[in-house]
Scaffold this motif. Structure first.
Motif, PDB file in Angstrom:
ATOM      1  N   VAL A 257     -18.558  -8.863 -62.658  1.00 49.92           N
ATOM      2  CA  VAL A 257     -19.378  -9.185 -61.490  1.00 49.92           C
ATOM      3  C   VAL A 257     -18.478  -9.520 -60.314  1.00 49.92           C
ATOM      4  N   ILE A 258     -19.070  -9.611 -59.139  1.00 46.05           N
ATOM      5  CA  ILE A 258     -18.325  -9.950 -57.930  1.00 46.05           C
ATOM      6  C   ILE A 258     -17.652 -11.300 -58.125  1.00 46.05           C
ATOM      7  N   SER A 259     -16.350 -11.328 -57.954  1.00 47.75           N
ATOM      8  CA  SER A 259     -15.562 -12.502 -58.335  1.00 47.75           C
ATOM      9  C   SER A 259     -15.950 -13.751 -57.556  1.00 47.75           C
ATOM     10  N   ALA A 260     -16.434 -13.607 -56.331  1.00 45.39           N
ATOM     11  CA  ALA A 260     -16.836 -14.781 -55.553  1.00 45.39           C
ATOM     12  C   ALA A 260     -18.128 -15.398 -56.074  1.00 45.39           C
ATOM     13  N   LEU A 261     -18.831 -14.689 -56.965  1.00 45.20           N
ATOM     14  CA  LEU A 261     -20.113 -15.165 -57.462  1.00 45.20           C
ATOM     15  C   LEU A 261     -20.102 -15.476 -58.950  1.00 45.20           C
ATOM     16  N   GLY A 262     -18.984 -15.274 -59.605  1.00 41.86           N
ATOM     17  CA  GLY A 262     -18.942 -15.564 -61.033  1.00 41.86           C
ATOM     18  C   GLY A 262     -17.771 -14.889 -61.710  1.00 41.86           C
TER      19      GLY A 262
ATOM     20  N   THR B 167     -26.047  -6.731 -69.278  1.00 44.15           N
ATOM     21  CA  THR B 167     -25.222  -7.837 -68.781  1.00 44.15           C
ATOM     22  C   THR B 167     -25.345  -7.974 -67.267  1.00 44.15           C
ATOM     23  N   LEU B 168     -25.315  -6.845 -66.563  1.00 46.42           N
ATOM     24  CA  LEU B 168     -25.449  -6.879 -65.109  1.00 46.42           C
ATOM     25  C   LEU B 168     -26.794  -7.490 -64.705  1.00 46.42           C
ATOM     26  N   ALA B 169     -27.869  -7.033 -65.333  1.00 45.04           N
ATOM     27  CA  ALA B 169     -29.195  -7.546 -64.999  1.00 45.04           C
ATOM     28  C   ALA B 169     -29.300  -9.038 -65.306  1.00 45.04           C
ATOM     29  N   THR B 170     -28.736  -9.448 -66.432  1.00 45.93           N
ATOM     30  CA  THR B 170     -28.792 -10.862 -66.832  1.00 45.93           C
ATOM     31  C   THR B 170     -28.064 -11.734 -65.814  1.00 45.93           C
ATOM     32  N   TRP B 171     -26.949 -11.253 -65.289  1.00 42.63           N
ATOM     33  CA  TRP B 171     -26.205 -12.020 -64.285  1.00 42.63           C
ATOM     34  C   TRP B 171     -26.987 -12.124 -62.985  1.00 42.63           C
ATOM     35  N   ILE B 172     -27.610 -11.037 -62.564  1.00 43.51           N
ATOM     36  CA  ILE B 172     -28.346 -11.054 -61.298  1.00 43.51           C
ATOM     37  C   ILE B 172     -29.492 -12.056 -61.350  1.00 43.51           C
ATOM     38  N   ILE B 173     -30.189 -12.129 -62.484  1.00 43.12           N
ATOM     39  CA  ILE B 173     -31.375 -12.987 -62.561  1.00 43.12           C
ATOM     40  C   ILE B 173     -31.069 -14.385 -63.067  1.00 43.12           C
TER      41      ILE B 173
ATOM     42  N   ASP C 205     -37.778 -12.175 -62.004  1.00 41.70           N
ATOM     43  CA  ASP C 205     -36.543 -11.986 -62.776  1.00 41.70           C
ATOM     44  C   ASP C 205     -36.709 -10.838 -63.773  1.00 41.70           C
ATOM     45  N   GLN C 206     -37.910 -10.690 -64.341  1.00 43.35           N
ATOM     46  CA  GLN C 206     -38.166  -9.572 -65.239  1.00 43.35           C
ATOM     47  C   GLN C 206     -38.304  -8.259 -64.463  1.00 43.35           C
ATOM     48  N   PHE C 207     -38.866  -8.334 -63.279  1.00 41.73           N
ATOM     49  CA  PHE C 207     -38.974  -7.167 -62.396  1.00 41.73           C
ATOM     50  C   PHE C 207     -37.583  -6.609 -62.111  1.00 41.73           C
ATOM     51  N   VAL C 208     -36.634  -7.481 -61.849  1.00 36.90           N
ATOM     52  CA  VAL C 208     -35.250  -7.051 -61.621  1.00 36.90           C
ATOM     53  C   VAL C 208     -34.648  -6.482 -62.897  1.00 36.90           C
TER      54      VAL C 208
ATOM     55  N   ILE D 111     -33.180  -2.367 -64.039  1.00 41.85           N
ATOM     56  CA  ILE D 111     -31.800  -2.055 -64.408  1.00 41.85           C
ATOM     57  C   ILE D 111     -31.699  -1.656 -65.873  1.00 41.85           C
ATOM     58  N   ALA D 112     -32.494  -2.276 -66.731  1.00 46.02           N
ATOM     59  CA  ALA D 112     -32.392  -2.015 -68.178  1.00 46.02           C
ATOM     60  C   ALA D 112     -33.771  -1.947 -68.821  1.00 46.02           C
ATOM     61  N   GLY D 113     -34.746  -1.367 -68.123  1.00 43.16           N
ATOM     62  CA  GLY D 113     -36.128  -1.393 -68.581  1.00 43.16           C
ATOM     63  C   GLY D 113     -36.379  -0.703 -69.904  1.00 43.16           C
TER      64      GLY D 113
END
Length: 962
Positions: free
Chosen positions: A669-674, A690-696, A308-311, A315-317
């Motif tokens: 985010v993609i509406s079917a996923l959140g 925000t994008l990275a937080t949602w993905i992980i 999750d941190q790798f992701v 994106i926001a390293g």
């Protein structure tokens, strides 16, 4: 005439007579319309005739009776089922009322004039009228459609002939649901949770697992798999003698702790994200600072950075001290500013393409979704709308494809050391510049050099200097800095000292080539002046006041990156009080230009006395040490990791065309996923965070599944989901859905540890099976998708090269830094001549090679190396004659085979039998069979051990994971 019964069947002639008598065909107009329908081939003729007598007469239009037959006859061919041209369907109510890609809502109830459906049917221009490439609808048919719309476009629910697919109702979009281990009959076989799910599937299919592989085969398999290098004969022997219960576990722990692990598994990730060291497209110039991202990936894997941190870091390293990690965002090909048309539409299109690459990379790498398909229209198969796509784009709308200065504490300290060394270098260069003859003194001076050139003159008081370039080695002249020193050693040409500069004309590239850079005190091509004339141009520097000058220094590129555009014929003049220009230096007393001249050759040491020679030697020695310090400390100061600025305003684009913007969108985010979204005013950094937080987020159903599947695929050659980049409806179903979710649950519960997942897999009985083929099992499951054996597969190109170097003892294990060259040039249009003989850094692992996009390594590229043009979720395995020829006859293989043979002879002596047996154990992981020994011994004695090395390297047994 066309036979009437072709269009009347199955209706009888009596039926038509009755129809005529009923008055439906009484008027001439109606009769003409009948004839038109008769010869148009319209299959629903009868239905049309019926509604002519009802709907047109003024009754309420009925959709099923009156409208749908027209749509079926004329529109369904292009706008139904799979053929939804322009994203528009007319066979499903919800889709039809929503409209397509080009015109938005196609049907405006009660407003025919505002309904594109009606207007396109009435369009007088044939090229734009619907249906395309077909006869137009009859006036009466159009009237029916128009009247239906004006009456409110009533379309009853539940009467569609096809059912709308709920794109969001797909297994991969549903919550991960780890289940308990299934019951199995053979309870003695499972070693880990993996095995229960595999065995359960096998037992349902009436199959049994294959017996376990031998210790030697398992050790070779797991070692190559985890670190990409073969075990040594000593490691084989140690493992064979280790009879402890935890022997297998300790092997795996040793391999996962090795720095070689990150080098092996980093390659899998770089394949997915399209990493390369050039920009791609036609020009394909070098991307010299891409490698810090490659090193970040290797380091993160070796450290077992939680996934999750790798992701998040990719994106926001920069927000968490991992600056180089955001190189992920910009790994794809990109057009550089000079390759884009200078008109605004071209710039907007290039920007859209650049953002699209980022969205595609995020979607397929982390989510396993083809998000980019929604750039022009709603995704045809998956629950991703065009609005979803542009809302995702808004998260990264402030990312630019550029180098960024690293701000880590280590980078800052190294930068300070490099700057101090640079200051000392400048002082040494100034001391050296004052050694040697004056210009125009009658003594021969050295040739010009791209780095810098000195023209010493007799002291002269003036306020202006003119530097005129008469000829270059090619193209327009370029000067990175023009310096003029007074008797006190001060550079009076600096803009900061009040000097002004003018030129004959400028070839401007903003923030790179501008006139103001020629005297700004900053060296290098990126801050230089370029003339607007081919091969010539002039500069005039006017000082703040009169100065007594005695030395002029100029260069093409002090950083020594570029050698083109160098002035090889020139003259320097100073202005006298009378206004006359007086020549003080030129090229005529310099040696003939030589492109390979060294900096050390710029002083004619032979003309110096012994004391001065010693001084020059000492300065050059000191200069070399300082230059090494600069190079070491400046390496990695910049990373091609994206620059971040205020985000662009993002709008939905009709057909993805930047010239047809529609509604603006905010990050979401993609509406079917959140339903996570941000305000339009959100900062650039907040968007990516925000994008990275949602993905992980642990509730995201895709993130863990996709990565678990990638790791499984890299161990078994094929994923549980075969389409590793596509978990959508166009992808394949999981061969073991319960196992996939169980592993995803294990992954998350272990704090996203990738090494934990490796242990679960490689210590399983499933992974430990032999690869022996079972004909009966093959009849049931020829592709081994049920995992009744371990399927052997060919090693990747990098594994083959690295293994050969390892066996020869020549593999260099130095890690990180600028990549070594596979070709004689590091970028460009064409002409990539391969390097055949490697030494030093060129003997490092192949992951450290400078990767040129669209060019494959001359020898090992034949083994299906991806060219980084597209994401390679899974490498294909081809078999070609070139592979065998390269492994048998290439200079690399011949040299390394000699090295292996020499190493074996040093280790075991001159006895051919011992040599052969040791070589077999080194290359194949087993001893030579008696039959092999008998046959090979005579060959080795006659031809030498190196011939056997080449033969074994070419064997299937060597290039395959057992």
């Amino acid at each position: 005439m066309v036979p009437l019964d072709k269009y009347l069947m199955p209706w009888s002639s009596t039926s038509w007579l009755l129809l005529m008598k009923s008055g439906l065909m009484a008027s001439r107009k109606t009769t003409c319309y009948f004839n038109r329908l008769l010869f148009s081939g319209t299959w629903c003729l009868f239905a049309t005739l019926v509604f002519l007598g009802t709907a047109v007469a003024g009754d309420e239009v009925d959709f099923v009776r009156d409208v749908r037959p027209i749509l079926q006859a004329h529109c369904y061919k292009c706008h139904s089922g799979e053929k939804d041209k322009s994203g528009f369907r007319l066979d499903i109510k919800q889709e039809a009322l929503q409209g397509g890609d080009l015109y938005g809502t196609a049907i405006a109830p009660g407003k025919p004039s505002d309904s594109p459906l009606v207007q396109l049917l009435k369009e007088p221009e044939p090229a734009e009228r619907m249906p395309l490439d077909a006869p137009p609808l009859a006036d009466q048919e159009i009237l029916i459609i128009e009247k239906w719309v004006s009456q409110g476009a009533k379309w009853p629910d539940g009467i569609d002939l096809v059912e709308a697919v709920d794109k969001a109702d797909h297994w991969s979009l549903k919550k991960v649901n780890p289940q308990s281990l299934p019951a199995v009959q053979n309870t003695a076989w499972p070693k880990s949770g993996v095995d229960y799910f595999v065995l359960s599937s096998l037992e349902r299919a009436g199959l049994s697992p294959t017996p376990a592989a031998s210790r030697e085969r398992w050790l070779r398999r797991v070692t190559l798999d985890l670190i990409g290098l073969p075990p040594t004969p000593e490691e084989y022997a140690d493992f064979a003698n280790d009879l402890n219960d935890d022997a297998y576990e300790r092997v795996v722990d040793r391999l996962l702790a090795s720095p070689r692990y990150g080098e092996r598994w980093g390659q899998h990730w770089l394949d997915v994200v399209r990493y390369a060291d050039t920009h791609g497209f036609e020009v394909n110039t070098e991307r010299p600072n891409a490698w810090p991202y490659r090193d970040y990936v290797i380091r993160a894997l070796n450290n077992d950075t939680a996934y999750d941190q790798f992701v998040y870091q990719q994106i926001a390293g920069e927000q968490v001290g991992e600056d180089a990690a955001t190189g992920f965002l910009v790994t794809a090909s990109v057009l550089l500013p000079g390759q884009i048309g200078q008109d605004e539409p071209s710039k907007r299109l290039a920007r859209q393409d650049a953002l699209d690459e980022i969205v595609v990379n995020i979607g397929q790498s982390f989510l396993g979704l083809s998000v980019g398909c929604a750039r022009c229209h709603d995704h045809k198969f998956d629950a991703i709308s065009q609005k979803d796509y542009y809302a995702m784009q808004a998260f990264v709308a402030g990312v630019e494809y550029e180098d960024r200065e690293l701000l880590t504490p280590e980078a800052k300290q190294a930068r300070q050391l490099a700057e101090k060394a640079k200051e000392k270098l400048i002082e040494i260069d100034r001391q050296l510049s004052r050694i040697g003859p004056l210009a125009l003194s009658g003594k021969k001076r050295p040739t010009v050099h791209a780095k810098y050139n000195t023209d010493r003159i007799a002291p002269f008081e003036t306020k202006k200097v003119r530097f005129t370039i008469l000829k270059t080695n090619n193209l327009e002249p370029c000067i990175d800095e023009f310096e003029v020193f007074n008797a006190s050693g001060e550079n009076v040409a600096l803009a900061t000292n009040g000097a002004r500069v003018e030129s004959s004309g400028d070839n401007v590239a903003v923030d790179r080539h501008e006139l103001r850079f020629v005297n700004d005190g900053v060296y290098g091509n990126s801050r230089s002046w370029m003339s607007s004339e081919m091969g010539r141009g002039w500069l005039v520097v006017e000082f703040a006041k009169k100065e007594t000058i005695d030395c002029l220094v100029w260069g093409r590129d002090r950083e020594q990156t570029y050698k083109d555009r160098l002035a090889i014929e020139y003259k320097i003049e100073v202005e006298a009080d009378s206004g006359e220009w007086i020549l003080v230096a030129d090229h005529t007393d310099r040696s003939t230009y030589h492109p390979d001249a060294r900096m050390e050759d710029l002083i004619n040491v032979a003309e110096l006395d012994s004391a001065m020679k010693s001084q020059v030697d000492a300065l050059h020695q000191q200069r070399g040490i300082l230059q090494q310090d600069v190079n070491r400390n400046m390496q990695g100061q910049l990373a091609f990791a994206g620059k971040f600025r205020k985000a662009d305003l993002i709008r939905i684009l009709t057909r993805g065309d930047p010239e047809q913007p529609k509604d603006k969108v905010s990050p979401a985010v993609i509406s079917a996923l959140g339903n996570m979204q941000l305000e339009e005013e959100a900062s650039e950094a907040e968007r990516r965070h925000t994008l990275a937080t949602w993905i992980i987020d642990r509730s995201n159903p895709l993130t863990a599944r996709v990565m678990v599947n990638r790791i499984w695929q890299s161990h078994f050659g094929i994923g549980l989901v075969e389409t590793a980049n596509d978990f959508g409806r166009n992808g394949t179903l999981s061969s073991h859905p319960e196992l996939l979710d169980w592993l995803a649950g294990e992954f998350v519960s272990s704090d996203w540890s990738m090494k934990h997942l490796h242990r679960q897999i490689v210590l399983s009985a499933t992974y430990g099976q032999d690869s022996t083929w079972n004909p009966k099992a093959g009849e049931v499951d020829a592709d081994t998708r049920l995992l009744w054996r371990f399927s052997p597969r060919r090693m990747d190109a990098e594994m083959i090269r690295d293994s050969i170097l390892s066996m020869s003892g020549q593999l260099h294990h130095s890690m990180g830094g600028r990549g070594f060259d596979l070709f004689e040039q590091r970028g460009g249009l064409s002409g990539f001549k391969p390097i055949e003989k490697f030494s030093g850094d060129g003997l490092r692992r192949m992951i450290y090679a400078h990767k040129v996009r669209r060019e494959r390594d001359a020898v090992f590229g034949a083994f299906d190396c991806p060219d980084a043009g597209q994401s390679t979720a899974r490498r294909r395995e081809s078999t070609t004659p070139l592979q065998a020829l390269n492994l048998l006859n290439s200079r690399f293989t011949v040299e390394q085979a000699d090295g292996i043979a020499d190493s074996v002879m040093r280790l075991v002596g001159t006895d051919p039998s011992r040599q052969i047996d040791y070589l077999f154990r080194m290359v194949l992981g087993r001893s030579a069979e008696p039959e092999e020994m008998a046959e090979i011994r005579a060959i080795v004695q006659a031809e030498g051990l190196s011939v056997l090395c080449r033969a074994l390297i070419n064997s299937n047994e060597f290039v395959m994971l057992p």
